[in-house]
Design an enzyme around this catalytic site. Structure first.
Site, PDB file in Angstrom:
ATOM      1  N   LYS A  10       0.845  -1.194   0.000  1.00  0.00           N
ATOM      2  CA  LYS A  10       0.000   0.000   0.000  1.00  0.00           C
ATOM      3  C   LYS A  10       0.881   1.244   0.000  1.00  0.00           C
ATOM      4  CE  LYS A  10       0.916   1.337   4.411  1.00  0.00           C
ATOM      5  NZ  LYS A  10       1.627   2.599   4.774  1.00  0.00           N
ATOM      6  N   ASP A 136      -2.943  -1.478  10.661  1.00  0.00           N
ATOM      7  CA  ASP A 136      -3.256  -1.433   9.230  1.00  0.00           C
ATOM      8  C   ASP A 136      -3.515  -2.801   8.619  1.00  0.00           C
ATOM      9  OD1 ASP A 136      -0.661  -2.284   9.395  1.00  0.00           O
ATOM     10  OD2 ASP A 136       0.160  -0.870   7.930  1.00  0.00           O
TER      11      ASP A 136
END
Length: 282
Positions: A10, A136
């Site tokens: 990401k 996350d």
């Protein structure tokens, strides 16, 4: 039986770090984007002891690796017996880069274990398991384009970003995430911006508007001897619309509006920074 998952990296299109909370975490707001750079995680039902085989050396005790922690969380929370599981991890995402490789690998293990042991488990329950592994990790269960809040685990889906190309540069230097947060806790270190305009830019799928709204609180506290500025200038010189540190670093990405320009940038910058990657939003 075995299951193979891609563990995508990401980048943070925005990352606003607020005050430290009572639980020790910081309040954040971030527009997170999954990109087409990935590790490959294969989980296989076997017999005997659980094991992890990684294509690069595992620097910590193997039991402290997030993939093994994901294994333990899954079977503890489901009250199931593994009977022995082997995990094979083929690494491509650089470590200590702010790209979420370790968290994504852990999420991929959870996804594979669900396929093998609990196919009826909902995404919501899987995300609750992911929360136990890191702030996350739930993002990597969902993927795509998400607005993250809280300590990063509160996710709201955004319209998918499909345009643009990313060139990611990982310098030899690495940043300690705890040290970067400590720097942000120093008086006057944080300037919090609003991610609202980035959400609008993503919704419009407008790569130029996205470029105009890129921001990251951690850029204000990178070490003075960091190569951040040099890399950002080099990306801009190669035609990047904008560039930004991802997460707490040390990887830097440039946003390009065409594949041709992005590929040319990779070739031009590779001699200086061999660890360079081309990716798209996915």
């Amino acid at each position: 039986m075995r299951c193979t998952e891609r563990a995508y990296a990401k980048i943070n299109l925005t990352l606003d770090v607020g005050a430290k909370r009572a639980d020790g975490y910081h309040e954040i707001t971030s527009v997170m984007q999954r990109i087409s750079l990935w590790d490959t995680v294969t989980v296989e039902r076997s017999t005997g002891c659980d094991s992890l085989l990684c294509s690069v050396p595992v620097t910590e005790d193997v039991n402290d690796n997030l993939c093994m922690k994901a294994l333990r969380v899954f079977f503890t929370e489901t009250a199931m017996e593994s009977g022995g599981v082997s995990i094979t991890l083929e690494k491509h995402i650089p470590t200590q880069a702010g790209l979420g490789g370790g968290s994504s690998d852990a999420a991929a293990v959870l996804l594979a274990l669900r396929t093998l042991y609990a196919p009826r488990m909902t995404d919501m329950r899987l995300e609750r398991l992911a929360e136990k592994l890191g702030s996350d990790v739930p993002f990597f269960i969902r993927g795509g384009t998400q607005l993250a809040a809280g300590r990063g685990e509160v996710l709201s889906p955004l319209p998918p970003l499909t345009d643009g190309w990313f060139v990611i540069v990982k310098p030899t230097e690495s940043f300690s995430t705890p040290a970067m947060y400590r720097r942000l806790d120093e008086p006057g270190s944080v300037l919090v911006r609003n991610s609202r305009y980035m959400q609008d830019a993503v919704a419009a799928n407008n790569v130029h508007a996205v470029a105009a709204e890129l921001h990251n609180s951690f850029e204000r506290v990178v070490p003075k001897d960091s190569s951040l500025r040099t890399i950002k200038d080099a990306l801009r010189a190669q035609g990047a619309l904008a560039s930004l540190l991802s997460g707490s670093g040390s990887a830097v990405f440039g946003l390009f509006d065409t594949e041709t320009a992005a590929r040319a940038a990779v070739e031009a910058l590779r001699p200086a920074w061999p660890e360079i990657f081309l990716a798209r939003p996915v």
